[in-house]
Scaffold this active site. Structure first.
Site, PDB file in Angstrom:
ATOM      1  N   THR A  41       0.828  -1.207   0.000  1.00 50.26           N
ATOM      2  CA  THR A  41       0.000   0.000   0.000  1.00 50.26           C
ATOM      3  C   THR A  41       0.862   1.258   0.000  1.00 50.26           C
ATOM      4  O   THR A  41       0.390   2.321  -0.391  1.00 50.26           O
ATOM      5  CB  THR A  41      -0.956   0.031   1.216  1.00 50.26           C
ATOM      6  N   GLY A  42       2.100   1.150   0.445  1.00 54.95           N
ATOM      7  CA  GLY A  42       3.032   2.264   0.330  1.00 54.95           C
ATOM      8  C   GLY A  42       3.468   2.432  -1.118  1.00 54.95           C
ATOM      9  O   GLY A  42       3.253   1.555  -1.959  1.00 54.95           O
ATOM     10  N   ASP A  62       8.804  -7.578   3.300  1.00 51.17           N
ATOM     11  CA  ASP A  62       7.590  -7.810   4.078  1.00 51.17           C
ATOM     12  C   ASP A  62       7.996  -7.971   5.534  1.00 51.17           C
ATOM     13  O   ASP A  62       8.689  -8.934   5.890  1.00 51.17           O
ATOM     14  CB  ASP A  62       6.904  -9.072   3.556  1.00 51.17           C
ATOM     15  N   VAL A  63       7.574  -7.050   6.392  1.00 51.14           N
ATOM     16  CA  VAL A  63       8.046  -7.058   7.777  1.00 51.14           C
ATOM     17  C   VAL A  63       7.516  -8.229   8.580  1.00 51.14           C
ATOM     18  O   VAL A  63       7.984  -8.473   9.700  1.00 51.14           O
ATOM     19  CB  VAL A  63       7.714  -5.731   8.504  1.00 51.14           C
ATOM     20  N   ASN A 105       8.836  -8.773  14.845  1.00 52.39           N
ATOM     21  CA  ASN A 105      10.128  -8.655  14.172  1.00 52.39           C
ATOM     22  C   ASN A 105      10.764  -7.287  14.398  1.00 52.39           C
ATOM     23  O   ASN A 105      11.987  -7.171  14.561  1.00 52.39           O
ATOM     24  CB  ASN A 105       9.960  -8.928  12.678  1.00 52.39           C
ATOM     25  N   TYR A 151      -7.824  -4.942  11.864  1.00 53.30           N
ATOM     26  CA  TYR A 151      -7.040  -3.727  12.133  1.00 53.30           C
ATOM     27  C   TYR A 151      -7.058  -3.384  13.617  1.00 53.30           C
ATOM     28  O   TYR A 151      -6.013  -3.212  14.245  1.00 53.30           O
ATOM     29  CB  TYR A 151      -7.585  -2.567  11.304  1.00 53.30           C
ATOM     30  N   THR A 181      -5.307  11.215  10.767  1.00 49.49           N
ATOM     31  CA  THR A 181      -4.270  12.112  10.257  1.00 49.49           C
ATOM     32  C   THR A 181      -4.502  12.330   8.769  1.00 49.49           C
ATOM     33  O   THR A 181      -4.891  11.412   8.054  1.00 49.49           O
ATOM     34  CB  THR A 181      -2.877  11.507  10.500  1.00 49.49           C
ATOM     35  N   ARG A 192      -9.971   6.662   2.712  1.00 54.79           N
ATOM     36  CA  ARG A 192     -10.350   7.345   3.940  1.00 54.79           C
ATOM     37  C   ARG A 192     -11.049   8.668   3.620  1.00 54.79           C
ATOM     38  O   ARG A 192     -11.005   9.161   2.502  1.00 54.79           O
ATOM     39  CB  ARG A 192      -9.123   7.542   4.829  1.00 54.79           C
TER      40      ARG A 192
END
Length: 329
Positions: A41-42, A62-63, A105, A151, A181, A192
């Site tokens: 998505t970034g 991928d974190v 991680n 989420y 934000t 959003r």
């Protein structure tokens, strides 16, 4: 408040809307930044302006999968998350794993490096609140199996995991709970409220309001949010601490303000309300003000002017003729 300087930071989700702004702020203050993002998505374009800096490097990863970072690190900021309802309902498994495996991680990295760790959590941990405004001591009213749960519960799990690492393994960890934000750098298809309203207004399409529009939100300019994150990072407190603007507005108010600022003739349409959509949202920021000396500086009308101006340019969409004189810094 402590004003510690970070020599090298790792920012997960650093190519996302908020992550890119945080990376930019760190680089501007002399910190070397490693951005870790899988770009699901970034967007690499969000940090393209940093590509020429010798203080910045971006890696695709991928974190939720372990990774190693050679050399010293003194700040790990875990921002990786699918924060838009459209994204986390499209990728529910990935969303909750970022809050679980991804957070673990990032915490393991902070533990190994002896680094300060900051988790960006969310006001969604309060669910559809029965306390108003929401204080950090409130435990929330969350549906753990609803469509938003991946989420909400992912963030609640990440908060618990962060404090477990702090208590058991001595990680210097802090948690910020961010309220809505907005600002430049949001994707046109983000989903959003603010970018959706602005895109529709610029295109002359109806502004879609879910439900009655009487539900409230508290919108914080991205520069104020980033300053709050860094204030907690430098302070050394644990939190959680609310970072948001207590200027509570209805969704209809925001839609009307976007219409005014863009000069659009777009109508407002009401569609079916989203499941588990919070009826009210407003932060109590007394703790941030007392502990960090933080309060928001940018009021909503000014911030939305800047957002309309910036997003119109980024998306290549012209302002309606009536709105051109109303928008600008």
């Amino acid at each position: 408040m402590s004003h510690r300087h970070f020599r090298r930071a790792v920012v997960t989700g650093g190519a996302g809307f908020l992550g890119a702004h945080l990376c930019r702020s760190l680089v501007e203050t002399g910190t070397d930044v490693l951005c870790v993002d899988d770009f699901s998505t970034g967007d690499p374009r969000n940090v393209a302006d940093l590509a020429g800096s010798d203080r910045f490097r971006a890696v695709r990863h991928d974190v939720t999968e372990p990774w190693e970072v050679p050399g010293p690190v003194d700040l790990v900021a875990h921002l990786a998350s699918l924060a838009s309802p459209e994204h986390y309902q499209r990728l529910p498994v990935e969303t909750i794993l970022v809050g679980g495996s991804g957070c673990r991680n990032a915490l393991e990295l902070a533990a190994a490096k002896g680094a300060r760790f900051v988790l960006t959590s969310t006001s969604e941990v309060y669910g559809d609140p029965r306390e108003h405004p929401q204080r950090e001591s409130y435990w929330g009213n969350v549906n753990p199996i609803g469509p938003r749960a991946v989420y909400d519960e992912g963030k609640r799990y990440a908060e618990a995991l962060t404090l477990a690492f702090a208590r058991q393994r001595g990680v210097d960890a802090g948690i910020v709970r961010l309220f809505n934000t907005y600002g430049p750098g949001m994707a046109e298809d983000d989903g959003r409220m603010v970018p959706s309203f602005i895109r529709s207004a610029l295109r002359g399409d109806p502004l879609v309001v879910l439900g009655s529009g009487e539900q409230t939100r508290s919108l914080c300019w991205v520069g104020d949010t980033v300053r709050g994150i860094l204030d907690l990072a430098r302070h050394g407190g644990t939190g959680p601490i609310n970072i948001g603007n207590p200027d509570e507005r209805t969704v209809l108010d925001v839609a009307e303000l976007v219409r005014e600022l863009t000069g659009t003739r777009s109508a407002i349409e009401h569609h079916t309300a989203a499941t588990d959509d919070p009826a009210r949202r407003c932060p109590d920021i007394a703790l941030a003000a007392t502990l960090l000396g933080w309060t928001p500086r940018v009021e909503l009308r000014t911030g939305l002017r800047w957002a309309v101006d910036g997003l119109a340019a980024e998306w290549g969409l012209p302002l309606p003729a009536a709105g051109r004189s109303a928008v600008g810094r």
